[in-house]
Design an enzyme around this catalytic site. Structure first.
Site, PDB file in Angstrom:
ATOM      1  N   GLU A  49       0.872  -1.191   0.015  1.00 22.28           N
ATOM      2  CA  GLU A  49      -0.043   0.050  -0.078  1.00 22.28           C
ATOM      3  C   GLU A  49       0.825   1.067   0.073  1.00 22.28           C
ATOM      4  OE1 GLU A  49      -2.751   0.234   3.344  1.00 22.28           O
ATOM      5  OE2 GLU A  49      -3.308  -1.939   2.834  1.00 22.28           O
ATOM      6  N   ASP A  60      -5.128   8.981  10.795  1.00 20.42           N
ATOM      7  CA  ASP A  60      -4.030   8.490  10.966  1.00 20.42           C
ATOM      8  C   ASP A  60      -3.575   9.224  12.249  1.00 20.42           C
ATOM      9  OD1 ASP A  60      -3.211   6.787   8.737  1.00 20.42           O
ATOM     10  OD2 ASP A  60      -3.446   8.468   7.511  1.00 20.42           O
TER      11      ASP A  60
END
EC number: 4.2.1.20
Lengths: 269, 413
Positions: A49, A60
């Site tokens: 990824e 995040d």
């Protein structure tokens, strides 16, 4: 059949589980990212990824936020990630998918993004801020282009909704292990395995678990129940700590450890 | 399911309706929900609970009682005689939200959302703040109801809005200083969202403006609409008719949304929103997404935003912390594209001059944010005739800005 479908079909026939490291494009710079891709490919990663740095990544934790910020501070542009894909994908065994905010996809244009990413050799996209209700337009374009649109299921997703998400996802389903942001955890929720097992019984799509996997130990715990494991912050942190010169070798060593742990745990199951 | 049109298709122009958003949270094309899946259940729950609360007379009674006895509503509708003389045109009226408890309109929303928090059985509140007015209003509502409250605030804003930081702490709120990015409002929203990603099961995020994913832009607008409703009633009572023009400042846009919304279908009332023009039109010098940005996605909704060609949010500038934000509420984008509201900009210098004018002509020290609306109201009023009426939403008072203004003027505080 996309390359991702082929990958999971092959792994299934070999009774193996996918190891999917996440790295940030352009942290510390694109040249090092390129070296890291080659290193983890050879070290046994099944899929990578590639995180596209974004200025406001609300899913995040600090490790990935900081790496996005470093890349942007170094002048990262989307074109660099596309060029990197175009240069690298032919030489890599593992398919690449981008982890990319819908803010970026929308700005580029849905159709144009899918076309450009596919042309650059990427096989799909994970769009962490695009819930299923808003995904219809992109999903349609991805389907037409044989480009996987990986959608996410979380501990707060009702079972009914999980089925709806599975229905519109392609490539694999991303099972978020925790209610929270990305980052290494020493302990994962006790009911995680049961939840994944239930979803496993409901869909043919491969299910890959991400968020919170900190190293070989957590990877070994989860390998038996999943089709693949995604390791992000633990990889990104090592890249940063190792520095540009040592990052490829350090990350390759870590990927090998994860590989071993996952393979052993999968064989036992 | 909703789909977005391609960027190349301009939005159809037509008169704006007050019957927005639709069930997907869309104001025309704008709005929606672009957030991680983790938050979707909480957004659904909030939307359901809000619909139930709207129909619950007990909820309405409790909120109205609080607005009356705790906030001090209705806020006065004041004729600014000397300011009118200074402008030399239309009669200028001030809707005095600065006289609310906590000194700004923000409390209208935080009390409503705190009541929703209790209804949902949630036990903790988080909030973001720029100028600190929403932080103070959140801390106040939480102290009133006995809810623990954490306020996320950019380090730069903590510096320039110290009095509000101190007030929040006095009322028991915990302040999280945000050191990421430009260390202003946008970063504070990011951090609050990240906290919510982990705490969503027991925590409600009281967003302070008409931004964010559906249903927030609608809920905040509705709670703030008390401003516009009162203004309509007071205009009818004191002027015998509706005003000719209504002016409000726009950062995220909550005071403007609350003021404008009840007038949206009154075609004779001109509505003017004032964005922060900062130091100029170059990227990084302003905070005016509707003037200089384009539609894009930020903080969970589709709306005008200042971003680069890659979709990365740009840094923005305004001397006022409350307007120093790269996005704007989706309903404002809808009003802009339908032409219902005129959006203009006011720079730092012009706002500062209006700050001085209002302080000296009326004995009212406005917030720096509000000063942007005052500046443009003066200009617009001067172009109108003496028998016309212009209303300015005086969204907040300037006490919080005293130290920063002294610094900007190069004076010792």
């Amino acid at each position: 059949m996309s390359a991702i479908d082929d990958l999971f079909a092959r792994l299934k026939s070999e009774n193996r589980k996918a190891l999917m490291p996440f790295i940030t494009a352009g942290d510390p710079d694109i040249a090092v990212t390129s070296e890291i891709l080659q290193a983890i490919d050879q070290a046994g990663a099944d899929l990578c990824e590639l995180g596209i740095p974004y200025s406001d990544p609300i899913a995040d934790g600090p490790v990935i936020q900081d790496s996005y910020q470093r890349a942007l501070d170094n002048g990262f542009r989307l074109n660099q990630a596309l060029d990197l894909g175009a240069q690298q994908t032919a030489a890599l065994t593992m398919p690449l998918v981008t982890m990319v905010s819908y803010s970026i996809i929308w700005r580029v244009g849905l159709q144009k993004y899918v076309e450009q990413a596919k042309q650059a050799g990427f096989h799909g996209a994970i769009v962490p801020d695009l819930p299923v209700e808003e995904a219809a337009a992109l999903s349609k374009l991805c389907q037409a282009a044989d480009f996987s649109l990986v959608q996410l299921v979380t501990p707060t997703t009702s079972r009914e909704r999980q089925l709806q998400i599975a229905e519109s996802s392609s490539g694999f389903l991303y099972y978020v292990s925790v209610t929270g942001i990305t980052g290494e955890r020493t302990k994962l929720p006790t009911d995680l395995v049961d939840h994944v097992a239930w979803l496993r019984s409901q869909t043919e799509l491969p299910i890959c678990i991400g968020f919170g996997i900190s190293g070989p130990e957590t990877a070994a715990q989860l390998a038996p129940v999943a089709d693949g494991l995604i390791v992000g912050s633990a990889v990104v942190r090592r890249i940063h700590e190792a520095g540009p010169a040592n990052a490829p070798a350090e990350v390759a060593a870590f990927v090998q450890q994860l590989r071993q742990a996952i393979d052993q745990a999968s064989t036992r199951s | 399911m909703s789909t977005l049109p391609q960027q190349s298709e301009p939005m159809e122009n037509g008169s704006a309706t007050a019957s927005v958003p639709d069930m997907n949270g869309r104001f025309g094309d704008f709005g929606g929900r672009f957030v991680p899946e983790t938050l979707m259940r909480a957004l659904d729950q909030l939307a359901e609970e809000y619909e139930a609360a709207k129909k619950d007379p007990e909820f309405q009674r409790e909120l109205n009682q609080l607005l009356k006895t705790f906030v001090g509503r209705p806020s006065p509708f004041y004729f600014a005689k000397r300011l009118t003389e200074a402008a030399g045109g239309a009669q200028i009226w001030l809707k005095r939200e600065d006289l609310n408890h906590t000194g700004a309109h923000k409390i209208n929303n935080t009390l409503g959302q705190a009541l929703l928090t209790l209804r949902m059985g949630k036990t903790r509140v988080i909030a973001e703040t720029g100028a600190g007015q929403h932080g103070v209003a959140s801390a106040t509502a939480c102290a009133h109801f006995g809810l623990p409250c954490t306020v996320f605030m950019g380090a730069e804003d903590i510096r320039r809005q110290k009095p509000n930081v101190f007030s929040m702490q006095l009322m028991g709120a915990h302040i999280e200083s945000v050191e990421s990015g430009s260390r202003t409002l946008r970063d504070a929203v990011n951090e609050a969202m990240r906290d919510w990603m982990s705490s969503v099961e027991d925590t409600h995020y009281i967003i302070g403006s008409v931004i964010g994913p559906h249903p927030f832009p609608m809920i905040v607008r509705d709670f703030q609409s008390v401003i516009g409703r009162e203004t309509r009633d007071q205009s009818r009572e004191l002027l015998g008719r509706l005003p000719d023009c209504v002016v409000a400042c726009v950062g995220g846009g909550s005071n403007a949304a609350g003021m404008f919304y009840p007038f949206v279908e009154d075609e004779g009332v001109r509505l003017v929103g004032v964005e922060a023009g900062g130091r100029g039109s170059q990227a990084g010098d302003h905070a005016a997404p509707m003037a200089f940005g384009q539609p894009g996605i930020l903080h969970g909704s589709y709306s005008y935003v200042v971003q680069d060609d890659d979709g990365q949010t740009c840094d923005v500038h305004s001397m006022s912390a409350g307007l120093d934000y790269p996005g704007v509420g989706p309903e404002h984008s809808y009003w802009k594209d339908t032409g219902r509201v005129d959006y203009i900009q006011c720079g730092d210098t012009e706002a500062m001059s209006a700050f001085d004018t209002l302080s000296r002509t009326e004995g009212i020290i406005p917030a720096l944010e509000t000063s942007h609306a005052i500046a443009k109201a003066l200009q617009i009023a001067s172009e109108m005739s003496a028998d016309q009426h212009l209303v300015v939403c005086l969204s907040g008072r300037g006490d919080k800005d005293a130290m920063e203004i002294a610094r900007l003027k190069g004076q010792e505080f």
